[in-house]
Write a protein that holds these residues in place. Structure first.
Motif, PDB file in Angstrom:
ATOM      1  N   THR A 253      69.760  28.632  42.224  1.00 55.78           N
ATOM      2  CA  THR A 253      70.316  30.212  42.614  1.00 55.78           C
ATOM      3  C   THR A 253      70.866  29.737  44.385  1.00 55.78           C
ATOM      4  OG1 THR A 253      70.607  32.365  43.024  1.00 55.78           O
ATOM      5  CG2 THR A 253      68.360  31.048  43.003  1.00 55.78           C
ATOM      6  N   PHE A 254      72.631  30.187  44.551  1.00 53.94           N
ATOM      7  CA  PHE A 254      72.368  29.803  45.549  1.00 53.94           C
ATOM      8  C   PHE A 254      72.002  31.138  46.733  1.00 53.94           C
ATOM      9  CE2 PHE A 254      76.499  29.067  43.165  1.00 53.94           C
ATOM     10  CZ  PHE A 254      76.715  27.654  43.617  1.00 53.94           C
TER      11      PHE A 254
ATOM     12  N   GLN B 142      61.136  31.743  47.658  1.00 53.67           N
ATOM     13  CA  GLN B 142      60.616  33.081  47.765  1.00 53.67           C
ATOM     14  C   GLN B 142      61.402  32.803  46.295  1.00 53.67           C
ATOM     15  OE1 GLN B 142      57.195  33.678  46.564  1.00 53.67           O
ATOM     16  NE2 GLN B 142      58.211  35.367  45.445  1.00 53.67           N
ATOM     17  N   GLU B 143      62.561  33.353  47.034  1.00 59.63           N
ATOM     18  CA  GLU B 143      63.988  33.974  46.966  1.00 59.63           C
ATOM     19  C   GLU B 143      63.972  33.728  44.867  1.00 59.63           C
ATOM     20  OE1 GLU B 143      68.762  35.511  47.251  1.00 59.63           O
ATOM     21  OE2 GLU B 143      67.464  34.916  49.107  1.00 59.63           O
ATOM     22  N   ALA B 144      64.597  32.692  45.169  1.00 59.81           N
ATOM     23  CA  ALA B 144      64.698  31.510  43.628  1.00 59.81           C
ATOM     24  C   ALA B 144      63.206  32.215  42.675  1.00 59.81           C
ATOM     25  CB  ALA B 144      64.552  30.543  44.135  1.00 59.81           C
TER      26      ALA B 144
ATOM     27  N   LYS C 149      64.031  35.582  41.109  1.00 63.31           N
ATOM     28  CA  LYS C 149      65.245  34.953  40.043  1.00 63.31           C
ATOM     29  C   LYS C 149      65.145  34.236  39.125  1.00 63.31           C
ATOM     30  CE  LYS C 149      68.515  35.719  43.078  1.00 63.31           C
ATOM     31  NZ  LYS C 149      70.132  35.258  43.841  1.00 63.31           N
ATOM     32  N   GLY C 150      63.553  33.719  38.549  1.00 61.92           N
ATOM     33  CA  GLY C 150      62.660  32.737  37.656  1.00 61.92           C
ATOM     34  C   GLY C 150      63.574  31.583  37.713  1.00 61.92           C
ATOM     35  N   CYS C 151      64.229  30.986  38.764  1.00 62.47           N
ATOM     36  CA  CYS C 151      64.296  29.620  39.476  1.00 62.47           C
ATOM     37  C   CYS C 151      63.798  29.158  40.081  1.00 62.47           C
ATOM     38  CB  CYS C 151      66.276  30.256  39.709  1.00 62.47           C
ATOM     39  SG  CYS C 151      66.858  30.772  39.223  1.00 62.47           S
TER      40      CYS C 151
ATOM     41  N   VAL D 268      72.837  27.719  36.828  1.00 63.22           N
ATOM     42  CA  VAL D 268      73.288  28.163  38.676  1.00 63.22           C
ATOM     43  C   VAL D 268      73.601  29.482  38.277  1.00 63.22           C
ATOM     44  CG1 VAL D 268      73.865  28.125  40.792  1.00 63.22           C
ATOM     45  CG2 VAL D 268      73.900  26.090  39.505  1.00 63.22           C
ATOM     46  N   ASP D 269      72.667  31.075  38.795  1.00 69.88           N
ATOM     47  CA  ASP D 269      72.612  31.848  38.766  1.00 69.88           C
ATOM     48  C   ASP D 269      73.863  32.189  37.483  1.00 69.88           C
ATOM     49  OD1 ASP D 269      71.843  32.677  41.184  1.00 69.88           O
ATOM     50  OD2 ASP D 269      74.161  32.000  42.338  1.00 69.88           O
TER      51      ASP D 269
END
Length: 283
Positions: free
Chosen positions: A133-134, A158-160, A163-165, A252-253
């Protein structure tokens, strides 16, 4: 019980004591490295140690051991923990002293620590690819230093994760820099693209190996900045690091890369990387 590196000795894990006023704990005032171990042997240890000393010089920290001594300690750490496939982590801080932003005097000695961990290669990621993810790159402007200050990277990772990334692809405005704990590459028409090794990225040791692999298989390389749009238009996307090796990104996203399949150039680079891995000593 395992064994750790503590200054110039290999000791039992429970013998290591870190002062509450260690500057690494209070300021993140230090640097670190992670070295992969394959078949009981350190991989690209010379390059990692050289970068360790380079990072130390950039933050004006004097390592009180020669490179030869550090190499010896790292090998002893692997042997003491009987690591076959895994990695070692080591760091040095500016030492322990009453909290003060100003550097301590020469009487305060840096503190070197390290540990070793057995862990398998993430083969499923190599074979199947991962999602990314970006995330806006809000880190400081000296990303070429492998500093203990990793809060920006932690928040991005953590943000990734939420998002399951697998990874966060960092960008300053529209320009891609690197991953939260990796370098980023795109492949277009058989050409490998990656951000130039300046202050905005860490010149990864695995990155350096990949560029050599590309040259060996006749794959042109362009070290130039990419925009988010350019990255998404690539035929293939790759992340690399000491522990991730060469990992393909297939999404990616929510946008599939190469139809959600691992690309042929990624496979070629992976195969060439495999030739670099040390064989078992008794093989």
């Amino acid at each position: 019980m395992g064994y750790s590196l503590w200054n110039d000795r290999i000791v039992a894990d429970n013998e290591v004591v870190i002062d509450k006023e260690d500057r690494g704990y209070q300021f993140g005032d230090g640097i670190y490295e992670v070295v992969k171990v394959y078949n009981g042997q350190l991989f690209t240890a010379e390059e990692h140690v050289d970068r360790f000393y380079s990072s130390a010089e950039k933050i004006r920290l004097t390592i009180p051991y020669t490179k030869d001594k550090l190499h010896q300690l790292l090998h002893q750490l692997v042997e003491a923990n009987e690591i076959n496939t895994g990695h070692i982590y080591f760091q040095i801080t500016r030492g322990a002293t009453p909290r003060n932003h100003i550097f301590p005097g020469d009487d305060v000695l840096p503190v070197l620590t390290g540990n070793a961990k057995e862990n398998p290669r993430p083969v499923a990621n190599f074979e199947n690819g991962v999602k990314a993810t970006f995330v806006e790159d809000v880190r400081w402007l000296r990303c070429d230093i492998k500093s203990l200050n990793l809060l920006g990277a932690v928040l991005a990772k953590q943000e990734a994760h939420e998002k399951g990334c697998y990874e966060a692809i960092l960008h300053r405005g529209d320009i891609i820099t690197e991953g939260s704990s990796s370098n980023i590459y795109g492949v277009k028409d058989g050409v490998l693209y990656t951000h130039p090794a300046n202050n905005l990225i860490l010149n990864g040791i695995t990155r350096q190996v990949i560029l050599k692999c590309a040259a060996e298989i006749g794959m042109p390389v362009k070290e130039e900045a990419m925009t988010k749009e350019q990255l998404l238009a690539m035929d293939e996307i790759i992340v690399s690091s000491t522990t991730s090796e060469i990992t393909p990104i297939i999404d990616v996203d929510g946008q599939a890369i190469n139809g959600g399949q691992v690309g042929e150039w990624t496979r070629k680079l992976q195969a060439q990387f495999e030739t670099k891995i040390p064989a078992p000593i008794n093989a």
